[in-house]
Scaffold this active site. Sequence first.
Site, PDB file in Angstrom:
ATOM      1  N   ASP A  15       0.847  -1.194   0.000  1.00 38.42           N
ATOM      2  CA  ASP A  15       0.000   0.000   0.000  1.00 38.42           C
ATOM      3  C   ASP A  15       0.887   1.251   0.000  1.00 38.42           C
ATOM      4  O   ASP A  15       1.721   1.425   0.897  1.00 38.42           O
ATOM      5  CB  ASP A  15      -0.876  -0.046   1.269  1.00 38.42           C
ATOM      6  CG  ASP A  15      -1.884   1.093   1.310  1.00 38.42           C
ATOM      7  OD1 ASP A  15      -2.176   1.668   0.258  1.00 38.42           O
ATOM      8  OD2 ASP A  15      -2.358   1.395   2.427  1.00 38.42           O
ATOM      9  N   ASP A 113      -3.503   2.550  -5.609  1.00 37.89           N
ATOM     10  CA  ASP A 113      -2.251   2.487  -4.842  1.00 37.89           C
ATOM     11  C   ASP A 113      -2.096   1.264  -3.953  1.00 37.89           C
ATOM     12  O   ASP A 113      -1.303   1.286  -3.022  1.00 37.89           O
ATOM     13  CB  ASP A 113      -2.080   3.780  -4.021  1.00 37.89           C
ATOM     14  CG  ASP A 113      -2.981   3.807  -2.811  1.00 37.89           C
ATOM     15  OD1 ASP A 113      -4.057   3.182  -2.855  1.00 37.89           O
ATOM     16  OD2 ASP A 113      -2.603   4.448  -1.815  1.00 37.89           O
ATOM     17  N   GLU A 114      -2.832   0.211  -4.235  1.00 41.58           N
ATOM     18  CA  GLU A 114      -2.719  -0.998  -3.404  1.00 41.58           C
ATOM     19  C   GLU A 114      -2.765  -2.242  -4.263  1.00 41.58           C
ATOM     20  O   GLU A 114      -3.526  -2.298  -5.223  1.00 41.58           O
ATOM     21  CB  GLU A 114      -3.948  -1.171  -2.504  1.00 41.58           C
ATOM     22  CG  GLU A 114      -4.125  -0.276  -1.374  1.00 41.58           C
ATOM     23  CD  GLU A 114      -5.510  -0.535  -0.780  1.00 41.58           C
ATOM     24  OE1 GLU A 114      -5.774  -1.664  -0.330  1.00 41.58           O
ATOM     25  OE2 GLU A 114      -6.323   0.398  -0.818  1.00 41.58           O
TER      26      GLU A 114
HETATM   27 MG   LIG Z   1      -2.475   3.997   0.308  1.00 39.02          MG
END
Ligand SMILES: [Mg+2]
Length: 361
Positions: A15, A113-114
């Site tokens: 993350d 974003d993960e």
């Molecule tokens: Mg994040």
Amino acid sequence: MPEKAPSKRIIMHIDMDSFFASVEVRENPSLKGKPVVVGADPKEGSGRGVVSTCSYEAREYGIRSAMPVNVAYNHCPDCIFLPVNMPLYRETSASIMEIIKNYSDKFQQVSIDEAYIDVSYTGSFDKAAGIATEIKDRILSSEGITCSVGIGPGKVIAKMASGMNKPAGMTVVRPGEVRDFLNHLPVEAIPGIGRKTKHRLEKHGINTIKDLSECDIQELKSAFGKQGIMMHMLAHGIDDSEVIDKKGQKSIGKQKTYPQDVSDESILNSDLVELCMNVHSRLKMKGYSCRTITVKIRYAGFIDRSKAESLLHPTGDLEAIYKKALEVFIALYDGRPVRSFGISLSGFDHDKSMQTRLDDF
Ligand SMILES: [Mg+2]
């Protein structure tokens, strides 16, 4: 035949830390260490809209994601407020995901974003932690972004672990540590348990994951239905959900990042050969042929250029791929110092040459 013991699963959740704000700081290093808020225009406290992401420095003023931007402004009028630059974040995200994909064929991106990867193949949590360190280092050196990693025996534990030690952290929860890890956390630490469910659980006297795990499953089932059973299983650390790239793999890519910018064409050419060999062998492993070859060059100063060209017919042939890649590279490269470059193959088809061979038998 003796039954094969189920092999131990090792799942990693990666993350990015305050992703949009981190990209903005990378683009403009003078923002480093300052409270940066990415979101709607606060218009000196009268703006509508919300905060998308804020830097850790801005969090110290009590600013959070999804907070109304005028509230954020009142918390800290001196914060640096920036508009959302989605194309830039998407491009950075794509480069980051290419890096992560190199470490497992079981890859699942869950947001910009993960991502999860299944790294059971490493066989040990220590080796998985070594890989996590490598991924963190590569993302930082090539994209200038820090991330936090969680490693666990399932996706949910891995996701909870990645949030434990932000920013730039790593948390490993081994199978024997799951009970202890969960016992210390409130129910809302379980992904999917929001404010509403939390309040309903409270009415049943359930505040912590430990309470949830000790609760009678029938009671949970009658109060919460299917969700009750799910929550009970998660509270016991039971989570068999697989890491699956739901969209299916659409490209195979590899990139090379230099510790120092390179402008020697012979180095670039020999690395192009190496990159082609890498993507070609992965293409073959999947039994695919490809139609489109993309070359992406990042010049010094994070200036990205890319160019894609398609072949008339899909190919699984290394020489044909290299020839096309070289053609595209020559058309794209303008002689400036290169920080990194990569190639990717897409437009997959099943390799006809392999099918013919199979038909021969
Ligand atoms: Mg994040």
